[in-house]
Design an enzyme around this catalytic site. Structure first.
Site, PDB file in Angstrom:
ATOM      1  N   ASP A 162      -5.858   2.420   3.590  1.00 17.14           N
ATOM      2  CA  ASP A 162      -4.499   1.952   3.332  1.00 17.14           C
ATOM      3  C   ASP A 162      -4.161   2.360   1.894  1.00 17.14           C
ATOM      4  O   ASP A 162      -5.039   2.824   1.145  1.00 17.14           O
ATOM      5  CB  ASP A 162      -4.445   0.438   3.511  1.00 17.14           C
ATOM      6  CG  ASP A 162      -3.080  -0.148   3.178  1.00 17.14           C
ATOM      7  OD1 ASP A 162      -2.060   0.420   3.605  1.00 17.14           O
ATOM      8  OD2 ASP A 162      -3.046  -1.166   2.459  1.00 17.14           O
ATOM      9  N   ASP A 201      -0.952   0.731  -0.388  1.00 16.44           N
ATOM     10  CA  ASP A 201      -0.397  -0.378  -1.171  1.00 16.44           C
ATOM     11  C   ASP A 201      -1.294  -1.607  -1.081  1.00 16.44           C
ATOM     12  O   ASP A 201      -1.616  -2.081   0.012  1.00 16.44           O
ATOM     13  CB  ASP A 201       1.007  -0.730  -0.668  1.00 16.44           C
ATOM     14  CG  ASP A 201       2.002   0.384  -0.914  1.00 16.44           C
ATOM     15  OD1 ASP A 201       2.313   0.656  -2.083  1.00 16.44           O
ATOM     16  OD2 ASP A 201       2.443   1.003   0.074  1.00 16.44           O
TER      17      ASP A 201
END
Length: 226
Positions: free
Chosen positions: A17, A19
């Protein structure tokens, strides 16, 4: 009957991922949106905001603000002001603990890496390039390339397709419940690294939960597939 252990499934790739995992942009997202509410004499619920993390499948904060105020707002002005605050906040961020070391270790072992993010390509590429991390990743799949973002698995499936690997031989590393749900729905193994806003959330669906990427090594990730 043989008592020998079955060989571990080889770890074919790791998908990160972005953020809240690589950079804590999630904190900047939250604090700048909350400031817009405070400026209007109201409050943005942190508990509500936490359910949004990792996904774009939720109401826009300006819609929530208008609903709470019961009147229209100058959206263009607020969006401009918030972007300025975000830029200032994000400029002070550094990669989260253990991220750079883990990327280096995985790359050194020849394990292909990707990013699967609900954010836009410009956002992810720009931040990774600014921190000298872009070259670690063979591909980057983003929310503007799929019909639905996390918790839908589409962006993870896209990353695996581009890497040429089956999801069952890959590990996703996530900071959000929505992200873990997306990875598991894609058929991947999921590691949760809760972030500053998600530490008290339920990550029981993850295959492994750690405090930071500093607790991860290629070997530890590979054991998830055994």
């Amino acid at each position: 009957m043989s008592t020998s252990a079955e060989p571990a499934t080889p770890l074919r790739a790791v998908v990160f991922d972005f953020d809240g995992l690589v950079l804590d942009t999630e904190w900047c997202e939250w604090i700048t949106a909350a400031e817009m509410f405070t400026d209007h004499g109201t409050e943005l619920s942190l508990e509500l905001w936490k359910t949004f993390i990792g996904s774009l499948e939720h109401p826009h904060w300006t819609d929530i603000l208008e609903e709470q105020l019961g009147r229209p707002i100058d959206r263009a002005d607020l969006l401009t002001r918030r972007r300025m605050l975000q830029t200032e906040c994000n400029a002070g961020l550094a990669p989260l603990p253990g991220v750079v070391g883990l990327l280096g270790a995985l790359s050194g072992d020849g394990i292909p890496l990707a990013v699967a993010s609900s954010s836009s390509a410009d956002w992810v590429h720009g931040h990774l390039r600014g921190h000298g991390l872009l070259d670690h990743f063979a591909t980057i799949a983003t929310g503007d390339e799929v019909a639905r973002t996390k918790p839908d698995p589409a962006v993870y499936l896209l990353a695996c397709e581009r890497l040429g690997v089956h999801p069952s031989s890959t590990v996703a590393i996530e900071d959000s419940v929505n992200g873990v749900a997306a990875a598991k729905a894609a058929g991947m193994f999921a590691v949760a690294v809760p972030g500053s806003l998600t530490r008290d959330m339920d990550f029981s669906a993850a295959d492994l939960v750690v405090d930071s990427c500093a607790a991860l090594t290629p070997a530890r990730l590979a054991t998830l597939l055994s």
